[in-house]
Design a protein around this motif. Structure first.
Motif, mmCIF file in Angstrom:
data_model
loop_
_atom_site.group_PDB
_atom_site.id
_atom_site.type_symbol
_atom_site.label_atom_id
_atom_site.label_comp_id
_atom_site.label_asym_id
_atom_site.label_seq_id
_atom_site.Cartn_x
_atom_site.Cartn_y
_atom_site.Cartn_z
ATOM 1 N N LYS A 293 26.237 85.815 -58.201
ATOM 2 C CA LYS A 293 27.040 86.741 -59.019
ATOM 3 C C LYS A 293 26.481 88.160 -58.913
ATOM 4 C CE LYS A 293 28.701 87.345 -63.780
ATOM 5 N NZ LYS A 293 27.899 88.530 -64.144
ATOM 6 N N GLU B 186 31.809 81.644 -57.972
ATOM 7 C CA GLU B 186 32.016 80.199 -58.090
ATOM 8 C C GLU B 186 32.635 79.617 -56.825
ATOM 9 O OE1 GLU B 186 34.371 79.875 -61.610
ATOM 10 O OE2 GLU B 186 32.640 79.937 -62.978
ATOM 11 N N LYS B 187 33.603 80.326 -56.256
ATOM 12 C CA LYS B 187 34.223 79.875 -55.011
ATOM 13 C C LYS B 187 33.292 80.043 -53.817
ATOM 14 C CE LYS B 187 39.029 80.860 -56.326
ATOM 15 N NZ LYS B 187 40.215 81.694 -56.052
ATOM 16 N N GLY C 14 37.198 87.595 -50.573
ATOM 17 C CA GLY C 14 37.465 87.325 -51.983
ATOM 18 C C GLY C 14 37.519 88.600 -52.806
ATOM 19 N N ALA D 135 40.777 90.078 -54.784
ATOM 20 C CA ALA D 135 40.716 90.400 -56.215
ATOM 21 C C ALA D 135 41.117 91.846 -56.484
ATOM 22 C CB ALA D 135 39.304 90.137 -56.744
ATOM 23 N N SER E 153 31.124 74.604 -52.659
ATOM 24 C CA SER E 153 32.553 74.900 -52.629
ATOM 25 C C SER E 153 33.028 75.199 -51.207
ATOM 26 C CB SER E 153 32.857 76.092 -53.549
ATOM 27 O OG SER E 153 34.216 76.451 -53.483
ATOM 28 N N LYS F 240 32.882 86.626 -61.356
ATOM 29 C CA LYS F 240 32.473 85.255 -61.665
ATOM 30 C C LYS F 240 33.241 84.246 -60.812
ATOM 31 C CE LYS F 240 32.179 81.973 -65.531
ATOM 32 N NZ LYS F 240 32.542 81.745 -66.958
ATOM 33 N N GLN F 241 34.551 84.448 -60.671
ATOM 34 C CA GLN F 241 35.385 83.532 -59.889
ATOM 35 C C GLN F 241 35.010 83.556 -58.413
ATOM 36 O OE1 GLN F 241 39.396 84.741 -60.775
ATOM 37 N NE2 GLN F 241 39.404 83.792 -62.806
ATOM 38 N N ILE F 242 34.741 84.744 -57.881
ATOM 39 C CA ILE F 242 34.341 84.871 -56.479
ATOM 40 C C ILE F 242 33.022 84.148 -56.242
ATOM 41 C CG2 ILE F 242 33.574 86.512 -54.704
ATOM 42 C CD1 ILE F 242 35.591 88.510 -55.989
ATOM 43 N N GLU G 148 34.709 91.632 -64.446
ATOM 44 C CA GLU G 148 33.600 90.694 -64.583
ATOM 45 C C GLU G 148 34.081 89.260 -64.329
ATOM 46 O OE1 GLU G 148 29.579 89.645 -65.424
ATOM 47 O OE2 GLU G 148 30.525 91.606 -65.120
ATOM 48 N N GLU G 149 35.269 88.945 -64.816
ATOM 49 C CA GLU G 149 35.827 87.606 -64.605
ATOM 50 C C GLU G 149 36.114 87.353 -63.128
ATOM 51 O OE1 GLU G 149 36.961 83.813 -65.277
ATOM 52 O OE2 GLU G 149 35.993 85.181 -66.701
ATOM 53 N N GLN G 150 36.590 88.369 -62.419
ATOM 54 C CA GLN G 150 36.847 88.224 -60.984
ATOM 55 C C GLN G 150 35.546 88.034 -60.205
ATOM 56 O OE1 GLN G 150 39.151 91.882 -60.611
ATOM 57 N NE2 GLN G 150 41.003 90.718 -60.120
#
Length: 302
Positions: free
Chosen positions: A210, A234-235, A77, A81, A240, A230-232, A226-228
């Motif tokens: 995180k 979450e996945k 991931g 990213a 998940s 967070k996405q990693i 930071e958003e990436q």
């Protein structure tokens, strides 16, 4: 045709070939350690001795059932990213056999995500010569033992134990695939302060995924937003991963992703077994940095 085999096709081919194998042929020993015949062989072990490691490789090391697939998913991931790089269509565990595997790995552009369950002393020398950075994942020994027992129980190419009580003595004696958990731990504790080693625990990843992703990125010198991150994260939750397991691991998904809990050992261990592991942990890791990182008193007491 062979060059286009995917990871799932490689694994399915290996497992299908050993479905009807006699129980006494499911495991073999190499350099004193037991391995599953379905996915490992002597030829592969000999070949990896001269494997062409690269300084840019991202290496994941873990004793079985200590977060291997979880950590690999996070690493892939992160690369996606940072570099829009999809996971390689080849088995990333260096000791797992597959058709034309090393030719395919050689053709894979950097950075590559690679992994191993092997003992520190059995990791091929080229990885140390190239100073490849290694993300080492550990898990408390009691949950590791229970997870490995269920892996044996649900895996068609491993011998089946009649009960947890039959499995426990073999785990303690290191008579299981990839050898002794404690032998792995003792050696890694000696190398815990190296610049090329980052040791993460399964339990800390559960507590703060995180934050773990951020530390992994910093360790490998990879910059993402930071958003990436967070996405990693979450996945990368167990929920998940389990929901997507059929897509990522095919029919093996239910074998690989079982519970992902901390503390499940309490549903299996007797008081005597718990005390036996307590004593072994104290003997091997008491007062050590790795012992402290594992937070044994938090995760391994009733």
């Amino acid at each position: 045709m062979e060059k286009n085999l995917t990871f799932l096709e490689d694994m399915k081919k290996a497992f299908d070939a050993f479905k009807n194998t006699p129980k006494d042929e499911l495991l073999f020993t190499y350099n004193g350690v037991m391995y599953p015949t379905a996915i490992c062989d002597t030829e592969t072990f000999q070949t990896i001795e001269t494997f062409e490691a690269r300084e840019e490789d991202l290496m994941m090391v873990a004793y079985p059932k200590c977060g291997t697939n979880w950590t690999m998913l996070l690493l892939n991931g992160i690369l996606d990213a940072a570099y829009k790089k999809e996971p390689a269509k080849v088995i990333p565990m260096i000791e797992f056999k597959a058709p034309n595997k090393f030719e395919r790995l050689k053709a894979e552009p950097s950075p590559r995500v690679l992994g191993t369950h092997m003992h520190y002393g059995n990791i091929p020398q080229p990885f140390f010569d190239k100073k490849v950075k290694m993300l080492v994942s550990f898990r408390n020994p009691k949950d590791t033992a229970v997870s490995l027992f269920n892996f044996y129980k649900n895996n068609p190419v491993l011998p089946t134990y009649n009960s947890w009580d039959d499995f426990f003595p073999d785990f303690m004696a290191g008579k299981v695939i990839w050898g002794s958990y404690f032998d792995h731990a003792v050696v890694w504790n000696k190398h815990i302060d190296k610049d090329t080693v980052l040791l993460k625990t399964f339990e800390d990843m559960k507590e703060d995924l995180k934050g773990s992703v951020e530390k992994i990125c910093k360790f490998f010198g990879i910059s993402i937003t930071e958003e990436q991150v967070k996405q990693i994260a979450e996945k990368g939750t167990f929920k998940s991963m389990k929901e997507n397991s059929e897509k990522t691991h095919g029919s093996l998904g239910q074998v690989v992703f079982r519970k992902g809990d901390v503390g499940d050992w309490k549903n299996y261990f007797s008081e005597a077994q718990s005390q036996e592991v307590d004593a072994k942990f104290e003997e091997c890791l008491g007062g050590t940095k790795l012992g402290e990182l594992l937070k044994y008193n938090v995760h391994c007491t009733w």
